[in-house]
Design an enzyme around this catalytic site. Structure first.
Site, PDB file in Angstrom:
ATOM      1  N   GLU A   1      44.731  30.422  39.334  1.00  0.00           N
ATOM      2  CA  GLU A   1      43.455  30.777  39.958  1.00  0.00           C
ATOM      3  C   GLU A   1      42.342  29.842  39.482  1.00  0.00           C
ATOM      4  O   GLU A   1      41.334  30.288  38.898  1.00  0.00           O
ATOM      5  CB  GLU A   1      43.100  32.237  39.683  1.00  0.00           C
TER       6      GLU A   1
ATOM      7  N   GLU B   1      50.104  36.856  44.238  1.00  0.00           N
ATOM      8  CA  GLU B   1      49.758  38.056  43.466  1.00  0.00           C
ATOM      9  C   GLU B   1      49.119  39.094  44.382  1.00  0.00           C
ATOM     10  O   GLU B   1      48.312  38.746  45.246  1.00  0.00           O
ATOM     11  CB  GLU B   1      48.693  37.753  42.402  1.00  0.00           C
TER      12      GLU B   1
ATOM     13  N   TRP C   1      39.908  45.855  36.771  1.00  0.00           N
ATOM     14  CA  TRP C   1      38.648  45.123  36.644  1.00  0.00           C
ATOM     15  C   TRP C   1      37.573  45.574  37.625  1.00  0.00           C
ATOM     16  O   TRP C   1      36.538  44.925  37.722  1.00  0.00           O
ATOM     17  CB  TRP C   1      38.918  43.617  36.779  1.00  0.00           C
TER      18      TRP C   1
HETATM   19  C1  GLA Z   1      44.280  37.492  38.704  1.00  0.00           C
HETATM   20  C2  GLA Z   1      45.042  36.695  37.677  1.00  0.00           C
HETATM   21  C3  GLA Z   1      46.083  37.474  36.970  1.00  0.00           C
HETATM   22  C4  GLA Z   1      45.580  38.855  36.637  1.00  0.00           C
HETATM   23  C5  GLA Z   1      45.152  39.532  37.912  1.00  0.00           C
HETATM   24  C6  GLA Z   1      44.693  40.943  37.700  1.00  0.00           C
HETATM   25  O1  GLA Z   1      44.880  37.500  39.925  1.00  0.00           O
HETATM   26  O2  GLA Z   1      45.620  35.536  38.224  1.00  0.00           O
HETATM   27  O3  GLA Z   1      46.424  36.778  35.786  1.00  0.00           O
HETATM   28  O4  GLA Z   1      44.493  38.739  35.780  1.00  0.00           O
HETATM   29  O5  GLA Z   1      44.067  38.824  38.433  1.00  0.00           O
HETATM   30  O6  GLA Z   1      44.300  41.556  38.904  1.00  0.00           O
END
Ligand code: GLA
Ligand code: GLA
Length: 682
Positions: free
Chosen positions: A162, A319, A327
């Site tokens: 990310e 993901e 979060w």
């Molecule tokens: C992002 C990150 C992951 C994790 C997720 C949690 O997508 O890439 O490592 O922190 O968020 O939702």
């Protein structure tokens, strides 16, 4: 249809050459004792997992000190996964620098606009432009690529993680130096920069490149073009990092596909993903649901936009979550059926993989309350049962793998430059929300059962009979010409308030708004009429507008007024217009109508283009239809958007998955259920 690169990823490590949809998760075995790893592989097999992403946050474990390496544990993990028939999307592990590196080199830490350092202790605490960080990161990439280049489990490379999630905007001295170089490349001369930035204003004229800074905390509004260029530069700086890692991977393993996970979701706008897409072998995306009234429309929108960024080719869902995240202010668990429906909505929009963050829910750390495929409760849980069920569904959907998006009649243009520029400060309103306006149009089309493609300015816009361009604020001369040709050659363009206003330097097109599109739309606006929060105006077609109004004068005899203002200062003046252009047209909507207002308006805009829903009338709005096209066949995805049972009749095809047979040949979708039909392509 499937490129060699992609077929490798889809094949997994068990060597079965038949295309299939990939299924898996981020896998963080370093958080667990050795004996859990074997259980992990067993459960992955039970769930139908084909691929996992490993090593994303493993830098400190792999390289415990500047000159010490510890690959033993990772060798073992790779071997175990391979023996279990599971492929590895191996991370370059550069996402989170280890404490020894930040202690030795605090100059790699990012700095905010206020001059505060972002200290270690979380993750992604690195400057995209730090030469010191780059050197250490690339050394790590080379070590990992060299070690695993021939490992049979390796199916793809996962660059960093990310990129830009927490560090897209860095205002450090490294950033200042790199920004100046970027500006020199863009403008060539200081005169050109001074012109583009409009530095005659507020005594900002630069006489030396060294005087130029990132838009750090200032006494008042920083120069808008400086801000816009800093956004462009910051996206490019991360793209450069991506390219630098990719170059090493390609040098060592030219046959292994390279990807990095995008974040096309919510208000993540720092990275210009359409501009990054060509740099990787396949597009990957991460998506998390933000609970709210439009949450699943937003999911569909993001998946659709990811498909647009991937130019309609299959992409990877790298993901998403099986249930709650950790979060958001309140982290809501998914309801029964949500897990499968959310995953399959991504597949409906072109995903050839369904992956989660993460495989096993952490017992410690900031994400211990984030759901996973194996929750804290373990295998004996509804989540794991749903996970295993989805694995079986994805197996049944193997024929879908490699199929592409079938172009819809309606396109919605999503433009990063307009997103960035339209929401800058010192504008007529600070309430404008670019993405929300686009999402509202999309929601209204979903409510009407009309299929639409999110597209970017890089796409061939002429493929859509109707092109909706909400808040297309930045319109360089070339784009104005393209849109004019589009409408003159039979396309039906629809645009909205605050469109066509500035060029690529954020300079206003003079002579009346909407400058660049004024002639095409056959209207002229002398002054904007933004509305206060909570204020609304009525239109004579019984819709209500919020956020914005315009004082419109019709300038072309052919321009039709589709609706007038009935209240407010512009009472009696045009609110919505449409100018026929030969076989096409150009329409303008001067206020924010919201989903209901757009739903009422859209049939009047679609009808002249001959566009209507492809769904049976009784299920429009209840069902979302998407179409993927393979060799000689099409796949119809029917997504039940409601919490009720919906019988769908009149659609031909073999059922690949989902639905139950009802009366009169109907296929009955359960609440939130997804069915997939396969039919020969006409
Ligand atoms: C992002 C990150 C992951 C994790 C997720 C949690 O997508 O890439 O490592 O922190 O968020 O939702
Ligand atoms: C103040 C300043 C002007 C201008 C206006 C804008 O009056 O002196 O330069 O910025 O505000 O409202």
């Amino acid at each position: 249809m499937i490129s060699t690169l992609q077929s490798r990823m889809l094949r997994g490590a068990d060597g079965d050459p038949a295309p299939r949809l990939a299924y898996g998760a981020d896998y963080n075995p370093e958080q667990w004792p050795r004996d859990v790893w074997e259980e992990d592989v067993r459960l992955m097999q039970e769930a139908g997992v084909t691929v996992v992403s490993v090593g994303i946050f493993s830098w400190a474990r792999i390289q415990p000190g500047p000159d010490t390496w510890d690959f033993g544990w990772l060798d073992e993990v790779m071997d175990l996964l391979h023996a279990g028939g599971i492929g590895v999307d191996l991370a370059t592990a550069t996402a989170s620098p280890p404490p020894w590196l930040t202690t030795a080199h605090p100059e790699i830490l990012p700095v905010t606009a206020n001059g505060e350092t972002l200290w270690p202790g979380a993750r992604q605490h690195w400057r995209p432009t730090s030469p010191v960080f780059r050197e250490h990161a690339l050394r790590l990439v080379r070590e990992i690529a060299t070690r695993y280049q021939d490992h049979p489990a390796l199916v793809a490379w996962h660059v960093s993680n990310e990129l830009g999630c927490h560090n897209v905007y860095d205002f450090s001295d490294d950033a200042a130096r790199a920004f100046r170089l970027w500006l020199r490349a863009r403008y060539g001369t200081l005169d050109a920069l001074n012109h583009a930035w409009g530095t005659a204003f507020w005594s900002q004229r630069y006489s030396d490149w060294e005087q130029i800074l990132p838009p750090r905390l200032a006494a008042s509004h920083p120069n808008p073009t400086q801000q816009l260029d800093f956004k462009r530069f910051s996206s490019d700086a991360l793209k450069d990092h991506l390219i630098a890692e990719r170059e090493i991977l390609k040098e060592i393993t030219p046959g292994i596909p390279v990807t990095t996970n995008f974040m096309v979701m919510g208000n993540t706008k720092g990275m210009n993903y359409p501009d990054w897409a060509d740099e990787i072998d396949f597009v990957s995306n991460d998506h998390y649901v933000h609970p709210g009234p439009q949450d699943r429309d937003e999911l569909s929108f993001s998946a659709n936009l990811t498909s647009g960024i991937a130019a309609g080719r299959p992409w990877f869902l790298m993901e998403h979550s099986t249930s709650a995240v950790n979060w958001q202010p309140v982290n809501v668990a998914k309801r029964p059926g949500d897990l499968a429906r959310d995953a399959l909505l991504h597949v409906a929009h072109g995903a050839d993989a369904v992956c989660y963050f993460q495989w096993r829910q952490s017992a410690a750390g900031a994400e211990k309350y984030h759901s996973a495929m194996v929750p804290h409760a373990g295998r004996d849980s509804d989540v794991f049962r749903a996970v295993a069920e989805l694995g079986a569904t994805l197996k049944a959907l193997a024929p879908v793998a490699g199929s592409e998006r079938e172009t819809a009649s309606v396109g919605i243009l999503y433009d990063w430059e307009s997103w960035w520029a339209s929401e800058q400060d010192s504008h007529p309103t600070s309430l404008l929300d670019y993405r929300q306006e686009a999402l509202d149009w999309y929601s209204a089309l979903l409510a009407l059962g009309v299929r639409a493609d999110l597209v970017t300015t890089r796409a061939d816009l002429s493929r859509h009979r109707v092109l909706i361009a909400p808040v297309l604020h930045v319109v360089p001369a070339g784009l104005a010409k393209e849109l004019t040709c589009y409408a003159e050659q039979g396309g039906h363009l629809v645009t909205t308030y605050f469109s066509g206003i500035v060029d690529e330097n954020d300079h206003v097109w003079l002579g009346g708004y909407p400058g660049a599109l004024r002639d095409l739309l056959g209207i002229r606006i002398e002054e904007f009429g933004p509305l206060l929060a909570g204020e609304s105006v009525e239109l004579d077609d019984s819709a209500a507008g919020t956020l914005w109004t315009d004082r419109i004068t019709v300038t072309d005899a052919d321009t039709q007024v589709l609706a007038h203002y009935r209240t407010g200062v512009h009472t009696g003046r045009p609110a919505i217009t449409r100018r026929p252009t030969g076989a096409g047209s150009a329409s303008y909507v001067s206020t924010r109508l919201g989903v209901d207002g757009l739903r009422a308006l859209l049939p009047r805009l679609l009808e002249p283009a001959g566009v209507s829903s492809e769904l049976p009338a009784d299920v429009r709005g209840a069902v979302e239809l998407t179409v993927r096209r393979g060799d000689g066949e099409r796949f119809l995805f029917l997504v039940n958007r409601t919490d009720a049972t919906v019988p769908v009749s009149g659609l031909a095809g073999d059922v690949l998955t989902g639905g139950t047979p009802g009366t009169d040949g109907a296929l009955v979708l359960g609440p939130r259920e997804v069915a997939v039909l396969r039919q020969p392509a006409g």
